[in-house]
Write a protein that holds these residues in place. Structure first.
Motif, PDB file in Angstrom:
ATOM      1  N   GLN A  64     -33.795  13.984  14.310  1.00  0.00           N
ATOM      2  CA  GLN A  64     -32.874  13.329  15.294  1.00  0.00           C
ATOM      3  C   GLN A  64     -31.631  13.726  14.994  1.00  0.00           C
ATOM      4  OE1 GLN A  64     -35.471  12.348  13.712  1.00  0.00           O
ATOM      5  NE2 GLN A  64     -36.547  10.161  14.188  1.00  0.00           N
ATOM      6  N   ILE A 123     -30.651  16.356  17.207  1.00  0.00           N
ATOM      7  CA  ILE A 123     -30.620  16.833  18.560  1.00  0.00           C
ATOM      8  C   ILE A 123     -29.254  15.651  18.846  1.00  0.00           C
ATOM      9  CG2 ILE A 123     -31.866  15.666  20.333  1.00  0.00           C
ATOM     10  CD1 ILE A 123     -34.403  16.626  18.762  1.00  0.00           C
ATOM     11  N   THR A 124     -28.705  14.531  18.304  1.00  0.00           N
ATOM     12  CA  THR A 124     -28.040  13.483  18.058  1.00  0.00           C
ATOM     13  C   THR A 124     -26.550  15.104  18.619  1.00  0.00           C
ATOM     14  OG1 THR A 124     -28.736  11.931  17.605  1.00  0.00           O
ATOM     15  CG2 THR A 124     -26.713  11.375  17.987  1.00  0.00           C
ATOM     16  N   THR A 139     -26.391  18.092  18.908  1.00  0.00           N
ATOM     17  CA  THR A 139     -26.027  18.837  20.159  1.00  0.00           C
ATOM     18  C   THR A 139     -25.707  18.306  21.441  1.00  0.00           C
ATOM     19  OG1 THR A 139     -27.844  19.848  18.928  1.00  0.00           O
ATOM     20  CG2 THR A 139     -28.079  20.764  21.266  1.00  0.00           C
ATOM     21  N   THR A 140     -26.410  17.145  21.175  1.00  0.00           N
ATOM     22  CA  THR A 140     -26.848  16.486  22.329  1.00  0.00           C
ATOM     23  C   THR A 140     -24.930  15.739  22.707  1.00  0.00           C
ATOM     24  OG1 THR A 140     -28.350  15.329  22.073  1.00  0.00           O
ATOM     25  CG2 THR A 140     -27.156  14.450  24.360  1.00  0.00           C
ATOM     26  N   ILE A 141     -24.037  15.658  21.582  1.00  0.00           N
ATOM     27  CA  ILE A 141     -22.957  15.450  21.809  1.00  0.00           C
ATOM     28  C   ILE A 141     -21.965  16.499  22.208  1.00  0.00           C
ATOM     29  CG2 ILE A 141     -21.059  14.458  20.432  1.00  0.00           C
ATOM     30  CD1 ILE A 141     -23.063  12.717  19.239  1.00  0.00           C
ATOM     31  N   THR A 142     -21.979  17.513  21.178  1.00  0.00           N
ATOM     32  CA  THR A 142     -21.431  18.895  21.802  1.00  0.00           C
ATOM     33  C   THR A 142     -21.391  19.651  22.908  1.00  0.00           C
ATOM     34  OG1 THR A 142     -21.969  19.408  19.137  1.00  0.00           O
ATOM     35  CG2 THR A 142     -21.157  21.461  20.419  1.00  0.00           C
ATOM     36  N   ILE A 143     -22.888  19.567  23.795  1.00  0.00           N
ATOM     37  CA  ILE A 143     -23.006  19.697  25.350  1.00  0.00           C
ATOM     38  C   ILE A 143     -22.448  18.724  26.093  1.00  0.00           C
ATOM     39  CG2 ILE A 143     -24.632  19.787  27.267  1.00  0.00           C
ATOM     40  CD1 ILE A 143     -26.954  20.949  24.547  1.00  0.00           C
ATOM     41  N   ALA A 144     -22.180  16.965  25.405  1.00  0.00           N
ATOM     42  CA  ALA A 144     -21.487  16.459  26.079  1.00  0.00           C
ATOM     43  C   ALA A 144     -20.115  17.342  26.369  1.00  0.00           C
ATOM     44  CB  ALA A 144     -21.317  14.998  25.949  1.00  0.00           C
ATOM     45  N   ARG A 164     -29.613  24.807  13.886  1.00  0.00           N
ATOM     46  CA  ARG A 164     -27.671  24.064  13.857  1.00  0.00           C
ATOM     47  C   ARG A 164     -26.988  23.884  12.867  1.00  0.00           C
ATOM     48  NH1 ARG A 164     -31.926  20.400  15.795  1.00  0.00           N
ATOM     49  NH2 ARG A 164     -31.588  20.495  18.115  1.00  0.00           N
TER      50      ARG A 164
END
Ligand code: HEM
Lengths: 521, 361
Positions: free
Chosen positions: B31, B34-35, B37-42, B100
């Motif tokens: 988790q 994933i967090t 990665t999500t923030i990097t994408i944002a 990651r």
């Protein structure tokens, strides 16, 4: 005996010249020596590099180190004999390496793909083994379709209890490395053509003047040399560019005149080029230049054959010679012409060319203007006094006195860059268009018949690199053998590069086959 | 909301992602990964938006047409573009290799670079272009060069990690090489950070490099600060050299093998080399040809690009020689990126200083 030993030595040299080891040694040598070439300024005055060396090695060592480097040719290293030898060795390395490898590559390319046995198929780096319901006759059609779908043309073979389909793709991409290497030779060849059959020069042309030569000598001339050069230039001009006539006029033969011209870097163009006008545009409200532009005319055999304006990044080419906007300057002593455009209230306008002190009448009135003063770059100080802040025409302005019926009316500065200053109280517009004839344009002149060869090499190296890195030679075999009323499908595949991508393709193919198979059931 | 708002957002996102990636390294919970990665994408999306908006703003101000207004006119802007490419490259690797582990290394570079740019206050200024810079070839040249630099940066970090994982004797050449390189990099990054904090100047990047970079440390007028800086760098290198095995242990915890690192380094260069050849060398030559009538003039910057190119050619051919694959070529890959950095900073900082008149100390 003797012969045999000769052969082995030649073989050894050949092997060395074909080796990748030599290649990386050359890469290292070119890189390391080039580093020195970026630290020492090339073709500079000795004092400059002695100073550079002083900063690195200190005052006491610098002169000694300078003279060592100087003897080794490092002050102009990219033209030194050893650097050129290095480049020749580099080219030889590529040629022989390519010659050595091309036959083998060509054989792989031309080799047709052959069917394989079951043992062989299992040895390929990508292989799959699946069992499908149905007879091979049916499966064959499905597989054929799927192979087509991933872009292969196939050949097929009837086997004992089934079929084998095999296919290859991209065999020509194996030429990518070869094309890349040959391109480097093409680029070097283009550079050599440029060195031997071209020239790089420079010419400053004042507005309104024309030149039929460019100058390629960068070292300064002494007074005697300069006088001689000017005499030669004069003779060439007077004999309208005919070198033979010019030589006769100077009392020498053509050969020695050409030698002198080479020495002074006089490059005859074979036609004349005239500077009709030069102008600098600024970003509004600042002195940051936005565009330098020259309006040029080419005169060939007395006829105007081409008129074109050039700017930085947009040169002019005529008969293989290209003119680039490179610099500009001003001759404050030249007698320029003020170009003033007067527009009456009705919109009718008239353009006048004048000198300092000249007078003009605004049409339809008896208002008379006199050009009193000029400033190339007018500004105001805190107390509102005018002053000139630059030598170049950054903000040109004329001071005009207006009189009506012999009486002073008003007077003021009219600025080329500020339309607000053009309007007179009565609504007439007096526009200061230009002071023509005082600026010169600095043109870089180049003739390089090799540049197209260089560009050709650039295109082929791009193609070669694309083939070498982004394409691959792929082979695929599919065997379909009947097994208890079902069909066992064996897939084997190889790729010389990027196996993962090919594997994804194969997986896609298998999905297609399975889907089709289910649909037909 | 203007472009600087989104730049700020992406800066914060990268710094936040950095912290989460480091946490992820420590705890290895999916988790958390994933967090991160999500923030990097944002952050990436926000930076993309910012770039596009800045492009639009520049176009409106300059009125020079869409192509000429690309936000690549100076060193800072190209640095932002570099960060963008780097994050894009990282995200591609994360998805392709399903790991990651690099996140903790890439996001700090991105976050720090953007934070520095923000600190120096460049984001609102827009400079019009000088005539020689108004060329579409130049635009293509700068853009492709930086894409290639991003791939080279990836091969640099993977090459360095490869060396750390593959060496264990402190007297081994490869070990000394990586500990020295890492020490120099860390110290220079720190020195630049100190420059920014000391001078807090708002100047053009070229001017910053020329007049301010390393002035708080290595190029300080005071001799004692100068000597202190050199002592400091020596100490840092020594510490890294002495305790390098700790780094190795950390890396071994990652779910990544040395072979994968080698493969990523090769793949990055295999993508970067053609792009650099076409964009960096050929388009640069085309631009010079159009602007000055010489496609190649051996000026220091051109020559350093050529040196960079030869180093990567060295890498590609070195891999074909028996016994060179592995550590030796990894050293070449790391050297290649130092040449990239020198092309960008060293040529302006050291060489132009050397060539300046009347500056003998
Ligand atoms: C700057 C000049 C050169 C460039 C840009 C260049 C470029 C390349 C490239 C891109 C590859 C493919 C590498 C790969 O797939 O990983 C390659 C392969 C190769 N190059 Fe060069 N090369 C140069 C000079 C040379 C020289 C001087 C030699 C002389 C021996 C050489 C020999 C080879 C060989 C033997 C291969 C392998 C071919 C193969 O895999 O079939 N190269 N080169």
């Amino acid at each position: 005996m003797e012969k045999e030993r000769d052969k082995t030595i030649i073989d050894k040299i050949w092997k060395l010249l074909a080796s990748v080891k030599l290649a990386i040694v050359i890469f290292a040598l070119i890189s390391l020596t080039s580093i020195v070439g970026t630290v020492l300024e090339q073709q500079a005055e000795p004092a400059k590099n002695i100073q550079v060396l002083t900063k690195i090695f200190g005052k006491s060592l610098a002169p000694t180190i300078y003279s060592i480097f100087e003897k080794l040719g490092f002050m102009d290293m990219y033209h030194s004999w050893w650097f050129i030898m290095l480049l020749i060795l580099f080219s030889l390395n590529i040629v022989i390496c390519s010659l050595e490898r091309l036959p083998r590559i060509w054989k792989i390319i031309r080799e047709p793909i052959r069917p394989v046995t079951e043992e062989q198929i299992k040895k390929f780096s990508i292989n799959r083994d699946i069992v499908l319901k149905g007879k091979p006759d049916k499966i064959k059609n499905v597989v054929t379709e799927a192979i087509k779908n991933i872009g292969f043309n196939h050949a097929e073979l009837k086997e004992d209890k089934g079929y084998q389909i095999y296919s290859q793709k991209g065999n020509y991409t194996r030429l990518g490395v070869f094309i890349t290497h040959v391109s480097i030779l093409i680029i070097l060849l283009g550079a050599v053509i440029g060195v031997f059959f071209g020239f790089k020069g420079f010419v400053n042309i004042p507005e309104g003047k024309s030149y039929s030569v460019a100058f390629s000598r960068t070292e300064p001339l002494n007074q005697a040399e300069e006088d001689e050069r000017d005499k030669i230039l004069h003779a060439i001009g007077a004999s309208s560019d005919n070198i033979l006539n010019a030589a006769m006029q100077l009392g020498m033969n053509e050969k020695s005149l050409r030698a002198k011209m080479r020495r002074y870097g006089i490059q005859p163009l074979g036609f004349s080029i005239r500077n009709d006008d030069f102008n600098v545009d600024f970003y509004s409200g600042s002195d940051m230049p936005k565009e330098y532009r020259s309006w040029l005319t080419i005169i060939d055999k007395g006829k105007e054959v081409m008129k074109k304006s050039i700017e930085v990044n947009a040169p002019l080419t005529y008969r293989g010679i290209t003119f680039y906007q490179a610099s500009y300057g001003m001759n404050p002593n030249a007698h320029g012409e003020f170009i003033i455009k007067v527009t009456s209230q009705s919109g009718a306008s008239e353009t006048k060319q004048m000198h300092l002190g000249d007078k003009f009448i605004i049409p339809g009135t008896n208002i008379e203007g006199t050009i009193k003063d000029f400033s190339p770059a007018l500004s105001r100080d805190q107390e509102g006094r005018f002053f000139t802040y630059a030598e170049m025409m950054n903000n040109p302005a004329v001071l005009i006195d207006f009189r009506e019926g012999g009486k002073d009316k008003y007077s003021g500065w009219i600025l080329k860059r500020y339309p607000a200053t053009w309007r007179l109280p009565e609504g007439y517009i007096v526009e200061f268009m230009d002071l023509w004839g005082v600026q010169y344009t600095g043109l870089q002149v180049r003739k390089d018949p090799g540049v197209w060869v260089v560009y050709l090499g650039c295109i082929t190296i791009a193609v070669g690199l694309y083939m070498a890195f982004f394409m691959s030679h792929r082979k695929l075999w599919v065997r379909m053998i009947e097994e208890k009323n079902n069909t066992r499908v064996l897939i084997g595949a190889t790729s010389n590069k990027n196996r993962a991508a090919f594997e994804r393709k194969i997986n896609k193919m298998i999905v297609l086959i399975s889907k089709r198979q289910e649909g037909e059931k | 909301m203007d472009s600087s708002f989104f730049f700020g957002l992406s800066t914060m996102a990268y710094i936040l992602a950095m912290m989460i990636y480091i946490t992820y390294l420590a705890f290895r919970k999916t988790q958390i990964g994933i967090t991160a990665t999500t923030i990097t994408i944002a952050g990436f999306v926000s930076q993309t938006l910012a770039l596009l908006m800045r492009w639009k703003e520049f176009n409106e101000i300059s009125g020079m047409g869409i192509l000429r207004s690309a936000p690549l006119t100076n060193l800072f802007e190209s640095l932002i573009f570099f960060v963008w490419c780097l994050i894009l490259g990282y995200l591609i690797i994360e998805f392709k290799y399903k790991t990651r582990s690099f996140g903790a290394f890439v996001t700090p570079i991105a976050g720090l670079a953007l934070a520095f740019i923000d600190l120096s206050g460049m984001s609102k200024e827009i400079h019009p272009l000088l005539p020689a810079l108004q060329s579409n070839w130049l635009l293509a040249h700068v853009m492709m060069s930086f894409i290639a630099y991003a791939t080279f940066a990836l091969s640099f970090s993977t090459g360095l990690m490869y060396l750390i994982m593959k060496t264990d004797k402190r007297n081994e050449t490869a070990y000394i090489f990586w500990s020295f390189t890492l020490g120099v990099f860390v110290t220079l990054m720190l020195a630049m950070g100190i420059d920014f904090l000391t001078f807090k100047v708002v100047v053009k990047p070229e001017e910053f490099i020329k007049s301010y970079m390393f002035r708080a440390s290595f190029l300080n007028p005071s001799h004692s600060i100068k000597i202190l800086s050199y002592v400091f760098i020596t100490v840092i290198i020594f510490i890294i050299w002495r305790y390098g095995s700790i780094l190795k242990k950390v890396l071994e915890k990652f779910a990544i093998t040395a072979d994968t690192l080698d493969e990523i380094a090769y793949k990055s260069i295999a993508i970067g080399f053609p792009i650099f050849t076409v964009g960096g060398l050929i388009f640069g030559a085309l631009w010079a040809d159009q602007a000055w009538g010489v496609y190649w003039s051996w000026d220091p910057k051109e020559t350093w690009s050529l040196i960079t190119w030869f180093i990567y050619a060295f890498y590609l051919h070195g891999r074909m020689i028996r016994g060179w694959r592995g550590k030796k070529v990894a050293i070449v890959a790391v050297t290649g990126f130092t040449a990239v950095i020198f092309t960008y900073l060293g040529v302006n900082l050291l060489l132009s200083g050397l060539h300046a008149y009347g500056e003998i100390e």
